[in-house]
Design a protein around this motif. Structure first.
Motif, PDB file in Angstrom:
ATOM      1  N   UNK A 181      -4.600   6.540  17.961  1.00 38.97           N
ATOM      2  CA  UNK A 181      -4.475   5.211  18.579  1.00 38.97           C
ATOM      3  C   UNK A 181      -4.756   4.141  17.518  1.00 38.97           C
ATOM      4  N   UNK A 182      -4.075   3.000  17.629  1.00 42.01           N
ATOM      5  CA  UNK A 182      -4.189   1.993  16.559  1.00 42.01           C
ATOM      6  C   UNK A 182      -5.410   1.079  16.710  1.00 42.01           C
ATOM      7  N   UNK A 183      -6.541   1.640  17.098  1.00 42.03           N
ATOM      8  CA  UNK A 183      -7.774   0.851  17.223  1.00 42.03           C
ATOM      9  C   UNK A 183      -8.958   1.804  17.297  1.00 42.03           C
ATOM     10  N   UNK A 184     -10.167   1.252  17.220  1.00 42.30           N
ATOM     11  CA  UNK A 184     -11.371   2.068  17.344  1.00 42.30           C
ATOM     12  C   UNK A 184     -12.309   1.431  18.350  1.00 42.30           C
ATOM     13  N   UNK A 185     -13.474   2.050  18.516  1.00 39.74           N
ATOM     14  CA  UNK A 185     -14.544   1.474  19.337  1.00 39.74           C
ATOM     15  C   UNK A 185     -15.743   1.209  18.439  1.00 39.74           C
ATOM     16  N   UNK A 186     -16.238  -0.017  18.573  1.00 36.12           N
ATOM     17  CA  UNK A 186     -17.491  -0.377  17.916  1.00 36.12           C
ATOM     18  C   UNK A 186     -18.566  -0.257  18.993  1.00 36.12           C
ATOM     19  N   UNK A 187     -19.541   0.611  18.780  1.00 36.13           N
ATOM     20  CA  UNK A 187     -20.538   0.870  19.826  1.00 36.13           C
ATOM     21  C   UNK A 187     -21.939   0.546  19.353  1.00 36.13           C
ATOM     22  N   UNK A 188     -22.782   0.098  20.256  1.00 34.77           N
ATOM     23  CA  UNK A 188     -24.196  -0.117  19.928  1.00 34.77           C
ATOM     24  C   UNK A 188     -25.098   0.479  21.023  1.00 34.77           C
ATOM     25  N   UNK A 189     -26.305   0.766  20.615  1.00 32.39           N
ATOM     26  CA  UNK A 189     -27.362   1.119  21.560  1.00 32.39           C
ATOM     27  C   UNK A 189     -28.445   0.053  21.442  1.00 32.39           C
ATOM     28  N   UNK A 190     -28.977  -0.391  22.563  1.00 35.76           N
ATOM     29  CA  UNK A 190     -30.062  -1.384  22.517  1.00 35.76           C
ATOM     30  C   UNK A 190     -31.050  -1.102  23.637  1.00 35.76           C
ATOM     31  N   UNK A 212     -22.052   0.678  29.286  1.00 39.44           N
ATOM     32  CA  UNK A 212     -22.607   1.939  29.780  1.00 39.44           C
ATOM     33  C   UNK A 212     -24.113   1.928  29.534  1.00 39.44           C
ATOM     34  N   UNK A 213     -24.748   3.048  29.761  1.00 37.23           N
ATOM     35  CA  UNK A 213     -26.216   3.067  29.676  1.00 37.23           C
ATOM     36  C   UNK A 213     -26.698   4.473  29.366  1.00 37.23           C
ATOM     37  N   UNK A 214     -27.938   4.566  28.961  1.00 38.51           N
ATOM     38  CA  UNK A 214     -28.587   5.852  28.788  1.00 38.51           C
ATOM     39  C   UNK A 214     -29.742   6.013  29.773  1.00 38.51           C
ATOM     40  N   UNK A 215     -30.309   4.878  30.205  1.00 39.12           N
ATOM     41  CA  UNK A 215     -31.416   4.903  31.167  1.00 39.12           C
ATOM     42  C   UNK A 215     -31.535   3.495  31.746  1.00 39.12           C
ATOM     43  N   UNK A 216     -32.551   3.291  32.582  1.00 40.29           N
ATOM     44  CA  UNK A 216     -32.740   1.967  33.180  1.00 40.29           C
ATOM     45  C   UNK A 216     -33.182   0.934  32.148  1.00 40.29           C
ATOM     46  N   UNK A 217     -33.562   1.401  30.960  1.00 37.21           N
ATOM     47  CA  UNK A 217     -34.031   0.457  29.934  1.00 37.21           C
ATOM     48  C   UNK A 217     -33.247   0.561  28.621  1.00 37.21           C
ATOM     49  N   UNK A 218     -32.218   1.370  28.612  1.00 43.80           N
ATOM     50  CA  UNK A 218     -31.445   1.541  27.378  1.00 43.80           C
ATOM     51  C   UNK A 218     -29.946   1.415  27.678  1.00 43.80           C
ATOM     52  N   UNK A 219     -29.289   0.502  26.962  1.00 36.63           N
ATOM     53  CA  UNK A 219     -27.871   0.252  27.227  1.00 36.63           C
ATOM     54  C   UNK A 219     -27.002   0.724  26.078  1.00 36.63           C
ATOM     55  N   UNK A 220     -25.790   1.121  26.435  1.00 37.34           N
ATOM     56  CA  UNK A 220     -24.780   1.541  25.456  1.00 37.34           C
ATOM     57  C   UNK A 220     -23.557   0.655  25.714  1.00 37.34           C
ATOM     58  N   UNK A 221     -23.182  -0.137  24.735  1.00 37.74           N
ATOM     59  CA  UNK A 221     -22.026  -1.032  24.898  1.00 37.74           C
ATOM     60  C   UNK A 221     -20.998  -0.763  23.812  1.00 37.74           C
ATOM     61  N   UNK A 222     -19.723  -0.956  24.177  1.00 42.76           N
ATOM     62  CA  UNK A 222     -18.639  -0.760  23.208  1.00 42.76           C
ATOM     63  C   UNK A 222     -17.651  -1.912  23.312  1.00 42.76           C
ATOM     64  N   UNK A 223     -17.038  -2.238  22.191  1.00 43.05           N
ATOM     65  CA  UNK A 223     -15.859  -3.121  22.218  1.00 43.05           C
ATOM     66  C   UNK A 223     -14.752  -2.495  21.376  1.00 43.05           C
ATOM     67  N   UNK A 224     -13.528  -2.685  21.837  1.00 46.23           N
ATOM     68  CA  UNK A 224     -12.370  -2.253  21.044  1.00 46.23           C
ATOM     69  C   UNK A 224     -12.348  -3.070  19.760  1.00 46.23           C
ATOM     70  N   UNK A 225     -12.049  -2.428  18.623  1.00 47.33           N
ATOM     71  CA  UNK A 225     -11.937  -3.170  17.369  1.00 47.33           C
ATOM     72  C   UNK A 225     -10.785  -2.608  16.541  1.00 47.33           C
ATOM     73  N   UNK A 226     -10.382  -3.365  15.521  1.00 49.25           N
ATOM     74  CA  UNK A 226      -9.317  -2.884  14.635  1.00 49.25           C
ATOM     75  C   UNK A 226      -9.864  -1.734  13.800  1.00 49.25           C
ATOM     76  N   UNK A 227      -8.963  -0.860  13.355  1.00 53.65           N
ATOM     77  CA  UNK A 227      -9.397   0.327  12.614  1.00 53.65           C
ATOM     78  C   UNK A 227     -10.011  -0.012  11.265  1.00 53.65           C
ATOM     79  N   UNK A 228      -9.627  -1.166  10.713  1.00 54.18           N
ATOM     80  CA  UNK A 228     -10.151  -1.516   9.384  1.00 54.18           C
ATOM     81  C   UNK A 228     -11.395  -2.417   9.453  1.00 54.18           C
ATOM     82  N   UNK A 229     -11.957  -2.588  10.641  1.00 52.39           N
ATOM     83  CA  UNK A 229     -13.186  -3.394  10.737  1.00 52.39           C
ATOM     84  C   UNK A 229     -14.319  -2.711   9.960  1.00 52.39           C
ATOM     85  N   UNK A 230     -15.170  -3.533   9.358  1.00 56.68           N
ATOM     86  CA  UNK A 230     -16.320  -2.959   8.632  1.00 56.68           C
ATOM     87  C   UNK A 230     -17.584  -3.251   9.427  1.00 56.68           C
TER      88      UNK A 230
END
Ligand code: APR
Ligand code: PHB
Length: 390
Positions: A181-190, A212-230
């Motif tokens: 696919x011509x894109x990626x996912x940039x993901x974070x945990x907080x 998304x989430x891992x628990x009631x106090x931990x979140x997992x978020x993603x955004x679509x990004x271009x493949x060449x993003x740094x």
């Protein structure tokens, strides 16, 4: 050394298969290239189908999952500034999914394995399957300055997309199907409470976003990004701003932010290798197939492969019948392709493609509108999301 089943790879596939075999009295050894801490440092998705939860229970590793996992009976599709709830429970006759990180599944299975006394060899270099076209295969590896050999009845290639099992098969004996696919996912945990109790899959002109989430106090978020993003170009502030812009206003306002403690970019691909059996070697999980994460199917497909392979191996040892292992590849692939299709469809419907013209854009909008207003269409989405029958 000798064992009944040599398992290459100590990810979820290898560990789940290993513990089911151990429980059935079938001897097995797991080999991995890396160590335990490295394996437990990998961050991956966390939506488990009921069938996957059942297998983890059967492997004796379900206690923490039931205590700490979050049952989800629906999720939201967000587009055009609004939320549309997909009522998984109502649409599937009572089914739900469990949100529980894959890293935790791996940890629980590892603990269970240690308690059972089953053998695992970590940090094994140059692991290589041999003679799997015969009835006496073996695996070699290097460790502590020596080369070692494990003779076995079967080899389970649970070594992920880049592992040695699939690569040991002659090119003429294997067929691969791939879509990049011509894109990626940039993901974070907080370490923050999730923006919503349920997952939000958002389609937005600026690109896809997932809460998304891992628990009631931990979140997992993603955004679509271009493949060449740094990754270094994405400060936390930039990430949070972009995520907010892609969510309906009431979610954007409710979003709690904090410094991220994990941030990475992953490309999206679909990949299937056929067949999944080569004589006395079987491919399992990511070694045989990859799906983009949009449908949350990666781990669940690994679990369904394990289900079919375990049933076949148990039948072989207990009943002396090879009917199950002979049917493994065909059965596993039938389910794999349906999940590949579902993941491709979710990905196509939810993302912005660089070459999307106005026609394709309108088609995507019409599809989302239809999906969220037709019970038949919502049901098709829901039954795939909770997992097709094993
Ligand atoms: N020798 C030995 N082990 C290896 C080698 C090698 N050369 N190469 C890879 N491995 C090991 C890896 O270190 C890893 O621990 O194989 C294991 C494969 O694990 P995963 O990649 O997690 O694959 P799998 O167990 O099939 O799990 C599938 O993981 O990627 C996600 O979405 C996917 O959720 C799904 C799940
Ligand atoms: C995650 O929590 O990491 C996650 C959830 C759902 C997906 C993909 C990833 O579809």
């Amino acid at each position: 050394m000798r064992t009944q089943v040599a398992i290459i790879g100590s990810g979820p596939s290898g560990l789940l298969l290993g513990q089911l075999l151990t429980g059935a009295g079938i001897d097995n050894i797991i080999l991995d290239r890396v160590g335990k801490d490295y394996i437990l440092g990998r961050v991956r998705a966390g939506v488990l189908e009921e069938g996957t939860v059942g297998l983890i229970d059967q492997a004796g590793a379900g206690a923490r999952l039931h205590a700490e996992g979050l049952p989800h009976t629906g999720f939201s599709l967000a587009f055009d500034g609004r939320d549309h709830r997909i009522d998984l429970r109502g649409l599937t006759g009572g089914k739900r999914v469990m949100v529980y990180g894959q890293t935790e599944v791996t940890r629980d299975l590892m603990e269970r394995r240690e308690a059972s006394g089953a053998r695992t060899i970590y940090e094994a270099a140059n692991v290589t399957p041999h003679d799997f076209d015969t009835g006496s295969p073996f695996v070699t590896y290097e460790k502590d300055g020596g080369t070692h050999r494990i003779d076995c009845d079967f080899i389970a290639g649970c070594d992920g997309f880049h592992g040695p099992s699939r690569n040991a098969v002659p090119k003429s004996a294997i067929r691969v199907f791939e879509k990049i696919y011509p894109f990626g996912w940039l993901g974070i945990l907080a370490e923050v409470a999730p923006v919503s109790d349920e997952l939000i899959y958002a389609n937005h002109p600026r690109g896809f976003a997932l809460c998304s989430m891992r628990s009631a106090t931990r979140s997992r978020y993603y955004i679509q990004c271009a493949l060449d993003e740094k990754i270094e170009d994405w400060s936390d502030d930039r990430f949070w701003d972009e995520l907010r812009r892609r969510l309906p206003a009431h979610h954007a306002e409710a979003l709690i932010t904090a410094p991220s403690f994990e941030k990475s970019i992953a490309p999206l691909r679909s990949f299937v290798a056929e067949p999944m059996r080569f004589g006395s070697m079987f491919l399992v999980g990511d070694a045989a197939h990859i799906v983009p994460p949009t449908g949350a199917k990666g781990l669940n497909l690994a679990a369904s492969d394990v289900h079919y392979l375990f049933a076949g191996l148990r039948e072989h040892y207990r009943d002396g019948s090879d009917a199950g292992i002979d049917a493994y590849s065909e059965k596993a692939l039938a389910r794999v392709w349906k999940a590949v299709r579902f993941s491709w469809w979710m990905t196509t419907m939810m993302h912005r493609f660089p070459d999307t013209g106005e026609f394709d854009q309108r088609i995507q909008e019409a599809e989302l509108d239809y999906l969220t207003h037709s019970r038949a269409a919502s049901t098709a989405l829901a039954e795939n999301y909770v997992g097709l029958p094993l």
